[in-house]
Structure formats: C-alpha cells, structure tokens
Motif scaffolding. Structure first.
Motif, PDB file in Angstrom:
ATOM      1  N   GLN A  90       7.693  11.679  10.538  1.00 55.23           N
ATOM      2  CA  GLN A  90       7.155  12.128   9.260  1.00 55.23           C
ATOM      3  C   GLN A  90       8.220  12.829   8.421  1.00 55.23           C
ATOM      4  OE1 GLN A  90       3.241  13.739  11.366  1.00 55.23           O
ATOM      5  NE2 GLN A  90       3.226  14.190   9.174  1.00 55.23           N
ATOM      6  N   ALA A  91       7.974  12.861   7.121  1.00 55.45           N
ATOM      7  CA  ALA A  91       8.722  13.706   6.197  1.00 55.45           C
ATOM      8  C   ALA A  91       7.684  14.422   5.354  1.00 55.45           C
ATOM      9  CB  ALA A  91       9.661  12.879   5.326  1.00 55.45           C
ATOM     10  N   GLY A  92       7.189  15.532   5.859  1.00 53.94           N
ATOM     11  CA  GLY A  92       6.059  16.172   5.225  1.00 53.94           C
ATOM     12  C   GLY A  92       4.783  15.451   5.652  1.00 53.94           C
ATOM     13  N   PRO A  93       3.617  15.951   5.234  1.00 51.83           N
ATOM     14  CA  PRO A  93       2.340  15.407   5.720  1.00 51.83           C
ATOM     15  C   PRO A  93       2.028  14.001   5.244  1.00 51.83           C
ATOM     16  CG  PRO A  93       1.971  17.041   4.011  1.00 51.83           C
ATOM     17  CD  PRO A  93       3.422  17.114   4.355  1.00 51.83           C
ATOM     18  N   GLY A  94       2.610  13.571   4.119  1.00 54.28           N
ATOM     19  CA  GLY A  94       2.193  12.313   3.511  1.00 54.28           C
ATOM     20  C   GLY A  94       3.227  11.225   3.443  1.00 54.28           C
ATOM     21  N   VAL A  95       4.350  11.379   4.137  1.00 53.02           N
ATOM     22  CA  VAL A  95       5.433  10.399   4.024  1.00 53.02           C
ATOM     23  C   VAL A  95       5.939  10.004   5.410  1.00 53.02           C
ATOM     24  CG1 VAL A  95       7.750   9.934   3.109  1.00 53.02           C
ATOM     25  CG2 VAL A  95       6.141  11.304   1.777  1.00 53.02           C
ATOM     26  N   ILE A  96       6.047   8.691   5.640  1.00 47.09           N
ATOM     27  CA  ILE A  96       6.676   8.162   6.848  1.00 47.09           C
ATOM     28  C   ILE A  96       8.163   7.995   6.547  1.00 47.09           C
ATOM     29  CG2 ILE A  96       6.783   6.241   8.475  1.00 47.09           C
ATOM     30  CD1 ILE A  96       3.914   5.515   7.484  1.00 47.09           C
ATOM     31  N   ARG A  97       8.989   8.573   7.412  1.00 49.78           N
ATOM     32  CA  ARG A  97      10.446   8.500   7.203  1.00 49.78           C
ATOM     33  C   ARG A  97      11.042   7.406   8.082  1.00 49.78           C
ATOM     34  NH1 ARG A  97      13.704  13.865   8.476  1.00 49.78           N
ATOM     35  NH2 ARG A  97      11.542  14.298   8.965  1.00 49.78           N
ATOM     36  N   LEU A  98      11.807   6.527   7.455  1.00 53.39           N
ATOM     37  CA  LEU A  98      12.507   5.464   8.166  1.00 53.39           C
ATOM     38  C   LEU A  98      13.998   5.778   8.152  1.00 53.39           C
ATOM     39  CD1 LEU A  98      10.719   2.318   6.656  1.00 53.39           C
ATOM     40  CD2 LEU A  98      10.054   3.655   8.664  1.00 53.39           C
TER      41      LEU A  98
ATOM     42  N   VAL B 257       5.503   6.524   1.129  1.00 58.07           N
ATOM     43  CA  VAL B 257       4.453   7.452   0.705  1.00 58.07           C
ATOM     44  C   VAL B 257       3.108   6.844   1.069  1.00 58.07           C
ATOM     45  CG1 VAL B 257       3.462   8.735  -1.220  1.00 58.07           C
ATOM     46  CG2 VAL B 257       5.919   8.251  -1.178  1.00 58.07           C
ATOM     47  N   CYS B 258       2.358   7.547   1.906  1.00 60.18           N
ATOM     48  CA  CYS B 258       1.103   7.008   2.441  1.00 60.18           C
ATOM     49  C   CYS B 258      -0.027   7.093   1.407  1.00 60.18           C
ATOM     50  CB  CYS B 258       0.690   7.773   3.691  1.00 60.18           C
ATOM     51  SG  CYS B 258       1.893   7.665   5.028  1.00 60.18           S
ATOM     52  N   PRO B 259      -0.840   6.047   1.296  1.00 59.56           N
ATOM     53  CA  PRO B 259      -1.916   6.060   0.292  1.00 59.56           C
ATOM     54  C   PRO B 259      -2.957   7.126   0.544  1.00 59.56           C
ATOM     55  CG  PRO B 259      -2.138   4.174   1.787  1.00 59.56           C
ATOM     56  CD  PRO B 259      -0.799   4.797   2.074  1.00 59.56           C
ATOM     57  N   ASN B 260      -3.192   7.479   1.813  1.00 66.90           N
ATOM     58  CA  ASN B 260      -4.201   8.482   2.126  1.00 66.90           C
ATOM     59  C   ASN B 260      -3.607   9.843   2.463  1.00 66.90           C
ATOM     60  OD1 ASN B 260      -3.068   8.019   4.598  1.00 66.90           O
ATOM     61  ND2 ASN B 260      -4.946   7.298   5.601  1.00 66.90           N
ATOM     62  N   GLY B 261      -2.277   9.962   2.377  1.00 66.93           N
ATOM     63  CA  GLY B 261      -1.607  11.227   2.639  1.00 66.93           C
ATOM     64  C   GLY B 261      -1.528  11.629   4.091  1.00 66.93           C
ATOM     65  N   ASP B 262      -1.907  10.722   5.018  1.00 70.78           N
ATOM     66  CA  ASP B 262      -1.937  11.063   6.441  1.00 70.78           C
ATOM     67  C   ASP B 262      -0.866  10.274   7.183  1.00 70.78           C
ATOM     68  OD1 ASP B 262      -2.537  11.930   8.962  1.00 70.78           O
ATOM     69  OD2 ASP B 262      -4.464  10.879   9.116  1.00 70.78           O
ATOM     70  N   ALA B 263       0.364  10.760   7.127  1.00 67.92           N
ATOM     71  CA  ALA B 263       1.455  10.064   7.795  1.00 67.92           C
ATOM     72  C   ALA B 263       1.338  10.128   9.305  1.00 67.92           C
ATOM     73  CB  ALA B 263       2.787  10.648   7.348  1.00 67.92           C
ATOM     74  N   ALA B 264       0.783  11.218   9.821  1.00 66.55           N
ATOM     75  CA  ALA B 264       0.711  11.408  11.276  1.00 66.55           C
ATOM     76  C   ALA B 264      -0.046  10.272  11.952  1.00 66.55           C
ATOM     77  CB  ALA B 264       0.057  12.745  11.588  1.00 66.55           C
ATOM     78  N   ALA B 265      -1.110   9.806  11.330  1.00 64.50           N
ATOM     79  CA  ALA B 265      -1.900   8.720  11.915  1.00 64.50           C
ATOM     80  C   ALA B 265      -1.077   7.435  12.002  1.00 64.50           C
ATOM     81  CB  ALA B 265      -3.164   8.490  11.100  1.00 64.50           C
ATOM     82  N   TYR B 266      -0.322   7.149  10.957  1.00 67.52           N
ATOM     83  CA  TYR B 266       0.527   5.958  10.968  1.00 67.52           C
ATOM     84  C   TYR B 266       1.623   6.069  12.024  1.00 67.52           C
ATOM     85  CZ  TYR B 266      -1.478   4.284   6.537  1.00 67.52           C
ATOM     86  OH  TYR B 266      -2.327   3.817   5.557  1.00 67.52           O
TER      87      TYR B 266
ATOM     88  N   GLN C  31       0.818  -1.217   0.000  1.00 64.11           N
ATOM     89  CA  GLN C  31       0.000   0.000   0.000  1.00 64.11           C
ATOM     90  C   GLN C  31       0.852   1.268   0.000  1.00 64.11           C
ATOM     91  OE1 GLN C  31       0.566  -2.026   2.562  1.00 64.11           O
ATOM     92  NE2 GLN C  31      -0.038  -1.161   4.544  1.00 64.11           N
ATOM     93  N   PHE C  32       2.133   1.110   0.345  1.00 67.38           N
ATOM     94  CA  PHE C  32       3.059   2.242   0.355  1.00 67.38           C
ATOM     95  C   PHE C  32       3.971   2.197  -0.866  1.00 67.38           C
ATOM     96  CE2 PHE C  32       2.340   1.300   4.908  1.00 67.38           C
ATOM     97  CZ  PHE C  32       1.845   2.525   5.325  1.00 67.38           C
ATOM     98  N   THR C  33       4.410   3.372  -1.310  1.00 63.36           N
ATOM     99  CA  THR C  33       5.484   3.481  -2.292  1.00 63.36           C
ATOM    100  C   THR C  33       6.750   3.853  -1.540  1.00 63.36           C
ATOM    101  OG1 THR C  33       3.956   4.227  -4.008  1.00 63.36           O
ATOM    102  CG2 THR C  33       6.301   4.669  -4.361  1.00 63.36           C
TER     103      THR C  33
END
Length: 373
Positions: A344-352, A322-331, A309-311
């Motif tokens: 986070q890295a911006g509103p729609g990306v989870i940073r590892l 890259v989050c499918p719904n653009g809401d990284a904060a929830a994840y 589900q992520f890119t």
C-alpha cells in the motif's frame, strides 16, 4: 506468541528464496515480487553482479572504522555527484539516518532551526524524522517530538508562501511522495519552492530515499523538476538490498560538518560500498535509465487499457493504482493469494515497485492477476 515485538503488521508468508522478480515461500509457492523490499531491490533478488561484488569484498575486508581513509567511499561519492550540481557525500546505514544527517546539516549550515515539511510525507521513525513526517500515525504515543517543524499541505502554493519567512532554515520534501499515496509535486509547487527559498535564504532538502537511484527513470527524481536541492538524502535502492544510506550536498557545505560533528560506526563500510558501487555502475547509464522509462510507459499503457477501474500515478517504476473504493488493503491481500506481492501507499493506493530489471512479461502477469481481483 512470538518472541518478536508486534510493531510490524506481518503477513503470514515466509519467503525463503528469490531470483530476479520471483520469490518462493517455505511451501514452494511462487510469487511475483512487486514490492522489492519496498523499493530496495534495484536489480532484483540475488542479482549475480551484486552477489559477486559482495563475495569478493567479503574475502578482503568487512569493516574498517571511518577513522581511516576510504578510497572506495571516495569513488562511490564521486559516482553519485557526477554531472550534478552537488559536490560532497556522507555515508550512513539507512534512510532515517540519511534524513537525520540532512536535518542536522541544514540546521547547522543555515543557523536556523525551523523546517517546513508536508502532509502525507514520510522521512523516517527516529525522533527528528518522525517530527518531519507529515503523518500523525507514526507519531502517536511517543511524547514530545523535536520542535520547529511546520507541516503544510503538499502542492499547496498559498500555504507554502504563507509559511515561508526569514526564520525558516529549510524546506524538506519528496518530489514524489511514496508512503503517502504516490503524490507527484506539480510544476507550480516546485516553482514556488524555488521562489521562496531564494527570497528568504531557505535551503532545500530533497528526500530521495525511495525515489532515487533510477527508481523513477532518472538518476534522481528531482531531475524531473527545476529544483537544484542543497541536500539530497538516499538509501533503499542505493545498496540494492544491502543496507546503506547517504546524503549529498553542495560544495559550500563542506566545512559545515567538521571532524566530530557527525558520525557513524558502520556507515560506508566496505561491504555496503562495494555493493552500492556495483548498483550505481549498472543503473547510472543511459541504456539502463531508458529501459526503466520504457518499462514504465509500457506498464502505464497496459494498466490504462486493462485496469480502467484504477487511476495510475507516479513515474518510472514507482507507480500507484488509486483504488475506486479507497480500500487498498483488500486488493493487496487478494493479490497475495493469487501470487502477486504489492504494498500500500496510504489507505487508498496500491504501490507497484518491482525490481528495475522486471520484464514486460512479468508486468503482463502482474496485470493479469490484478484483473482477477
């Protein structure tokens, strides 16, 4: 009510102990730390090599003014520029300070004050580095900023060629944008930077505060590209958790910053240099860099197979989902509840950004947690 200012959106977790990739809070709960203090803990928490280096130096000399010679700074600087086109180093305390120094050096050396930067970039929170940053949220409410910064879209060749002219002193960029979404510069964009910088006599500053010191599987992220930057800024992973920053520059810039032109009380202090030297001696080896590249390839493969589900974007162990719904904060919040710390890295990306010493088993554990979200 807290005695501390409210300038951080602090999470309600009090971490009290760390070892490697693991941390524990004051209730005893264990977490996997895939934030690394935001790409800082190069060799993980409480790495024995760094603990030993700091302890040994602390028993000899804590601080000495930069009025005095520093063979230790000389050695660290030589280690950072070895086998590169760069020749000189200047040490400071943080990424923002490094970028301030880079801006000052570029303006003084070029004799031109106009600098091109890019949208979604992040270069710091001082007045000049705020002005350089391509995110309005860090600038709001602070009044007039340092002028002569033009911000254009990242990876937009046409916009770059339109903005670049003989009035421009420098182009400042991250080869991989960290805070703005883990955005990687394209080959075409890098080629255009090389073209316009040569045509108009423009210096190139590469901000490696987050991407440098093996984070991307190279010593410096610019080594993935055709860029030969005039100035490089460093911090974060350089000290592996101990505060230190630096700029590196080409030989022709040596005389630009003469005595009194720039300075810092604590920059390059003996404690920071001892720890940073140990970091560099460890990570600037073919074996270590290859390990980071292999861990990156493994993580990307597992993410692609198990988190479809992520890119996944990025290089080395600076990866973005890259989050499918653009809401990284929830994840991010749900992952924390399940024992995985990410950022986070911006509103729609989870940073590892785990320590570069992370294991495949820890990567598997992190992915298993992300599968449950």
């Amino acid at each position: 009510m807290t005695v501390l200012f409210n300038n951080y959106g602090r999470r309600p977790v009090h971490l009290v102990k760390g070892q490697g990739t693991e941390v524990w809070d004051d209730t005893g709960k264990r977490y996997l730390d895939f934030t690394s203090g935001i790409a800082v803990l190069t060799l993980g928490h409480a790495n024995p090599l760094l603990v030993k280096a700091l302890q040994q130096q602390s028993e000899k000399l804590w601080h000495v003014s930069n009025l005095f010679a520093s063979p230790e700074q000389e050695k660290l600087g030589a280690s950072l520029v070895k086998d590169t086109h760069l020749a000189h180093a200047l040490f400071c305390n943080s990424g923002a300070e490094a970028n301030e120094a880079a801006i000052k050096l570029a303006r003084k050396h070029s004799g031109k004050h106009h600098i091109i930067t890019f949208e979604k970039s992040f270069h710091g929170r001082t007045y000049a580095t705020m002005a350089a940053t391509g995110q309005d949220k860090v600038k709001q409410g602070f009044g007039p900023l340092v002028d002569k910064f033009t911000t254009i879209p990242f990876n937009d060749v046409a916009a770059l060629k339109q903005a670049a002219d003989d009035t421009v002193g420098a182009i400042m960029l991250e080869v991989i944008q960290g805070e703005g979404g883990v955005n990687v510069a394209t080959e075409e964009f890098i080629a255009a930077i090389n073209e316009v910088s040569k045509e108009h006599g423009i210096l190139v500053i590469v901000d490696e505060v987050q991407t440098g010191i093996a984070r991307t599987g190279k010593r410096y992220a610019f080594e993935y590209t055709a860029l030969k930057p005039d100035i490089v800024s460093l911090a974060k992973g350089l000290g592996g958790g101990f505060p230190i920053g630096a700029i590196l520059a080409k030989a022709e810039m040596y005389d630009t910053l003469g005595p009194g032109s720039h300075g810092t009380t604590f920059g390059g202090n003996p404690l920071a240099v001892a720890v940073a030297q140990t970091v560099i001696d460890t990570v600037f080896t073919e074996t270590f860099l290859q390990s980071v590249a292999e861990l990156s390839a493994y993580a990307k493969q597992q993410i692609t197979e198990k988190l479809s589900q992520f890119t996944v974007v990025g290089e080395g162990l600076l990866l973005g989902l890259v989050c499918p719904n653009g809401d990284a904060a929830a994840y991010v919040a749900k992952a924390e509840q399940q024992g995985l710390l990410v950022v986070q890295a911006g509103p729609g990306v989870i940073r590892l950004v785990p320590p570069l010493t992370v294991t495949k088993e820890e990567i598997d554990e992190a992915i298993a947690i992300l599968q449950t979200l």
